[in-house]
Design an enzyme around this catalytic site. Sequence first.
Site, short mmCIF file in Angstrom:
data_model
loop_
_atom_site.label_atom_id
_atom_site.label_comp_id
_atom_site.label_asym_id
_atom_site.label_seq_id
_atom_site.Cartn_x
_atom_site.Cartn_y
_atom_site.Cartn_z
CG ASP A 166 -0.22 -0.05 2.54
OD1 ASP A 166 1.02 -0.23 2.52
OD2 ASP A 166 -0.86 0.11 3.58
CD GLU A 167 5.60 1.07 1.87
OE1 GLU A 167 5.84 1.17 3.09
OE2 GLU A 167 6.43 0.59 1.05
#
Length: 264
Positions: A166-167
């Site tokens: 989720d980066e």
Amino acid sequence: MPRNRGQFQQPASEHDGYLTRYWRTGEAHVIGHPREVTARRSNGEIFPVELRISQLDREGRRGFIGMLHDITERKTIEAQMTHFANYDALTNLANRRLVQDRVQQAIMHAQRAQARFAVMFIDLDKFKRVNDSHGHDVGDQLLQAIGRRLAACLRAEDTVGRQGGDEFIVLLAKLRTPADAVRVAEKILEGLSMPFAIMGHDLRIGASIGIAVYPGDGEDFETLIRHSDAAMYQAKKSEDLKYHFFDPIEGDTPPVDEVVAPSE
């Protein structure tokens, strides 16, 4: 050539020039060596072909024969392989490799123009909770929707890529002042604050953004990523301001307990 015959598209003057030089000098720059050119099908479509010219001697006279091979399928596969090597399979955003290449290009431009640019490291807040509660299919579609919103917040010359999980990484290719990065960060946070309608669910998440500015916060890709990542952890600790510029006084290594579960 197979079935739908085509017309050779190489400019006649250029092609004749190759053969004329060979005829005059004997230097085999073209003879026997395949070259990629284009041809036109009878329906007007332009397509890639491989051209191989051979010398044909007959009864003391020298001539040439050319063979054309349709390489459309090969070029399509090559383009797909290049895409897979440079783009994230889930979101179709640039992957880390392509982002690194774009940052390196930005560094070279900035060195010539004595300019600045910024790298943003974005970590989603509460994404793991969504993924655990609603499943990976919802999580995957949410990441895709987030990628589209991030791209919509940027200019054409900027780049957004998925670091993994989720980066995300954003390259702001041109920066007049740090205030430019602030405006983009605020635009991103505002865009992500709106609910996402995914498979019957209205999902809300947030994000924390770390910002590193070239050249003050780093002069190479790895340093800029590390410093923007460290700044992101500082933003994550803030209750109000969810973006943070890298501060060397605060250091570039987040505490161990923050590394374990940044997105909880």
